[in-house]
Enzyme design. Structure first.
Site, PDB file in Angstrom:
ATOM      1  N   GLY A  14       0.823  -1.220   0.000  1.00 40.75           N
ATOM      2  CA  GLY A  14       0.000   0.000   0.000  1.00 40.75           C
ATOM      3  C   GLY A  14       0.847   1.257   0.000  1.00 40.75           C
ATOM      4  O   GLY A  14       0.511   2.246   0.639  1.00 40.75           O
ATOM      5  N   VAL A  49       9.493   7.948   0.472  1.00 39.43           N
ATOM      6  CA  VAL A  49      10.058   8.997  -0.380  1.00 39.43           C
ATOM      7  C   VAL A  49       9.348   8.898  -1.734  1.00 39.43           C
ATOM      8  O   VAL A  49       8.417   8.135  -1.893  1.00 39.43           O
ATOM      9  CB  VAL A  49      11.588   8.844  -0.546  1.00 39.43           C
ATOM     10  CG1 VAL A  49      12.324   9.412   0.641  1.00 39.43           C
ATOM     11  CG2 VAL A  49      11.972   7.407  -0.782  1.00 39.43           C
ATOM     12  N   ALA A  52       8.856  13.756  -6.263  1.00 38.00           N
ATOM     13  CA  ALA A  52       8.975  14.593  -7.458  1.00 38.00           C
ATOM     14  C   ALA A  52       8.532  13.763  -8.656  1.00 38.00           C
ATOM     15  O   ALA A  52       8.825  12.569  -8.744  1.00 38.00           O
ATOM     16  CB  ALA A  52      10.416  15.051  -7.638  1.00 38.00           C
ATOM     17  N   LYS A  80       6.176  21.865 -10.710  1.00 40.09           N
ATOM     18  CA  LYS A  80       7.568  21.603 -11.085  1.00 40.09           C
ATOM     19  C   LYS A  80       7.744  21.864 -12.574  1.00 40.09           C
ATOM     20  O   LYS A  80       7.087  21.227 -13.403  1.00 40.09           O
ATOM     21  CB  LYS A  80       7.875  20.137 -10.745  1.00 40.09           C
ATOM     22  CG  LYS A  80       9.220  19.657 -11.233  1.00 40.09           C
ATOM     23  CD  LYS A  80       9.508  18.241 -10.774  1.00 40.09           C
ATOM     24  CE  LYS A  80      10.783  17.724 -11.406  1.00 40.09           C
ATOM     25  NZ  LYS A  80      11.035  16.313 -11.117  1.00 40.09           N
TER      26      LYS A  80
END
Ligand SMILES: Cc1cc2nc3c(=O)[nH]c(=O)nc-3n(C[C@H](O)[C@H](O)[C@H](O)COP(=O)(O)OP(=O)(O)OC[C@H]3O[C@@H](n4cnc5c(N)ncnc54)[C@H](O)[C@@H]3O)c2cc1C
Length: 502
Positions: A14, A49, A52, A80
């Site tokens: 998950g 993590v 981006a 971005k």
């Protein structure tokens, strides 16, 4: 007629991969599968993590019908416009790989060839001056592109930064609203069918047996199904991408979030900076053969712009991919499938493209190998293309100041990359292979940014009258600069459209 249809899909994991897959399947099948079940263990947790992204993620969101401003608000997101590479070529140098185009093509000849013509004739204006995404990023400005195909505003493109755990939570709510069943707990055993080694069920630590026909392995680096149970094997690329560890740590924001990711080369790797609304994500990706863990953690701590908000968290990995992403009735997505370091923010994209291929090649219970072979063929190519793009950043450094950079500069590279570099060096040419992710502007940005000046250019670029070309290029530069200056700051844009609540 439908007797062979898959009825029960089991997703193990998950994290971002698991919930992206669950959300996409739930949206696509609209309740026509008997069950989509996702198993995750809070005790094990996620990698935490992966903040981006690159522009195709907007297609993923659009397909799910997600409102972009709402999504940004819920994930503390920001916009971005590209990635800045600092000190990669040599200390003190920086360039941006923009999401967006340079200049304007003319008569089917790419802008880079006109720029090359002028450059070789002595014009010193940098390529960056012709790119709105770069100009806006450097000024800290942002707006969404204009949908009209001509005009400088159509050359912009963008992606997001977001909080990885909030993203998974957001997709979880989306998937559960559409009927995905979540099971909390640890998978303790994987049961294989005696006759063909297909996965029959996973058994939870408490003893519950969860059966299915199709299993998606989103269990992270370990690859609980694809590797531990099916022993698929891993192709190791660390000779080309030697970084194998990272520390990640958040820090407090200092001012408005810049609309781009920053990657700064360090002694044995590189450091990322990902600006969100509520904090900044930072990490040092490094090679353990060239720096110790304590020194790496210290380097990261010493190079934060704002106050540290937590201790550095260690992560370990090996660059590469599974020998097969789809093996028997198991498809591995996310870190379970492979890992390419986050230099160009491609992992979440690889999950997205894996999901999209799975939809196109969705099996029935006979699991025709034609489907899995095609899935594996396409996925392998995707990984290899991205690998080559990443390796180019390291190989093309001029740095010789540390053993790590000396290794990178001198390392042998894949033949496929060598051919690409030779073409660019000779004629400024970049060819897109099939479904390759990075297109000409991306390769151009990185290859020029990493110091390649092509020897020549497309002779068709000489067909334009010199004075007209000079005037046209000056106009482009002026338009890019004026337009960038007229945009709202990134902070103003967020405040106006998608400020996170709290
Ligand atoms: C240092 C670093 C930086 C990165 N930066 C970026 C980036 O900027 N952009 C980007 O696109 N990608 C990035 N990535 C990659 C990105 O983090 C991952 O692609 C993404 O988070 C998906 O992870 P995952 O869901 O595959 O695995 P995980 O997040 O590890 O999730 C695994 C899931 O499996 C579950 N699980 C495991 N074992 C069991 C078990 N036995 N029983 C039950 N459940 C189990 C866990 O509980 C968890 O829910 C980065 C990766 C690293 C290492």
């Amino acid at each position: 007629m439908n007797s062979g249809r898959i009825r029960r899909v089991v997703i193990v994991g998950g994290g971002t991969a698991g919930w992206m897959t669950a959300a996409a399947l739930a949206q696509a099948f609209k309740g026509t599968l008997q069950s989509i079940r996702l198993i995750e263990s809070e005790e094990i947790g996620t990698v935490g993590v992966g903040e981006a992204t690159i522009p195709p993620i907007r297609r993923f969101n659009a397909r799910l019908g997600i409102d972009e401003d709402e999504f940004i608000r819920h994930t503390q997101g920001s916009f971005k416009l590209g990635i800045e590479f600092v000190d990669w070529l040599r200390p003190g140098h920086s360039y941006i790989h923009p999401f967006g185009r340079y200049g304007a093509d003319l008569d089917n000849v790419s802008f880079i060839h006109f720029w090359m013509r002028r450059h070789l004739a002595g014009d010193t204006s940098p390529l960056d001056d012709y790119c709105l995404a770069i100009a806006a990023a450097r000024l800290g400005r942002f707006t969404r592109p204009d949908a009209r195909p001509d005009g400088v505003m159509s050359t912009l493109n963008y992606a997001f930064h977001f909080d990885a755990s909030l993203y998974a939570r957001y997709l979880r709510a989306y998937a559960e609203r559409r009927g995905v069943l979540r099971t909390e707990g640890r998978v303790a055993e994987v049961k294989l069918r005696a006759e063909d080694g297909f996965i029959e069920a996973v058994v939870m630590q408490g003893g519950e047996k969860i059966e299915g026909e199709l299993f998606i392995d989103c269990s992270g680096f370990r690859g609980l199904l694809i590797e531990d149970a099916l022993h698929t094997g891993y192709v190791d690329w660390s000779q080309w991408l030697p970084c194998n560890r990272a520390f990640a740590m958040p820090s407090a924001s200092v001012g408005d979030p810049p609309p781009y990711t920053r990657s700064t080369a360090r002694a044995a790797g590189w450091q990322w900076r990902i600006p969100l609304q509520h904090r900044v994500g930072n990490g040092y990706v490094y090679c353990s053969e060239f720096v110790g863990d304590d020194e790496a953690a210290m380097t990261l701590k010493d190079n934060l712009e704002g106050a540290a908000l937590a201790d550095p968290r260690p992560l370990r990995f090996t660059a590469g991919m599974r020998r097969k992403f789809w093996n028997r009735n198991c498809v591995a997505l996310g870190l379970a499938g492979g890992f390419l370091e986050p230099l160009e923010s491609t992992s979440i994209h690889l999950i997205q493209s894996g999901i999209s291929k799975l939809m196109t090649l969705f099996p029935d219970r006979h699991f025709d190998p034609l489907l899995s072979d095609e899935f594996n063929r396409q996925s392998t190519l995707q990984y290899e293309w991205i690998r080559d793009f990443l390796v180019a950043h390291y190989k093309l450094t001029e740095r010789g100041d540390t053993p790590f950079w000396n290794y990178c500069r001198n390392m042998p590279i894949p033949d496929s990359l060598r051919a690409k570099l030779d073409l660019f060096r000779n004629r400024a040419l970049v060819f897109r292979m099939d479904d390759e992710l990075f297109l000409e502007p991306s390769w151009t940005a990185v290859l020029v940014g990493q110091g390649i000046t092509p020897r020549s250019y497309d002779p068709l670029a000489d067909a334009t009258d010199a004075a007209t070309l000079e005037r046209g290029m000056k106009n482009m530069r002026d338009t890019v600069r004026r337009t960038a200056e007229s945009l709202p700051t990134h902070g103003e844009f967020i405040a106006r459209h998608c400020r996170a609540n709290g």
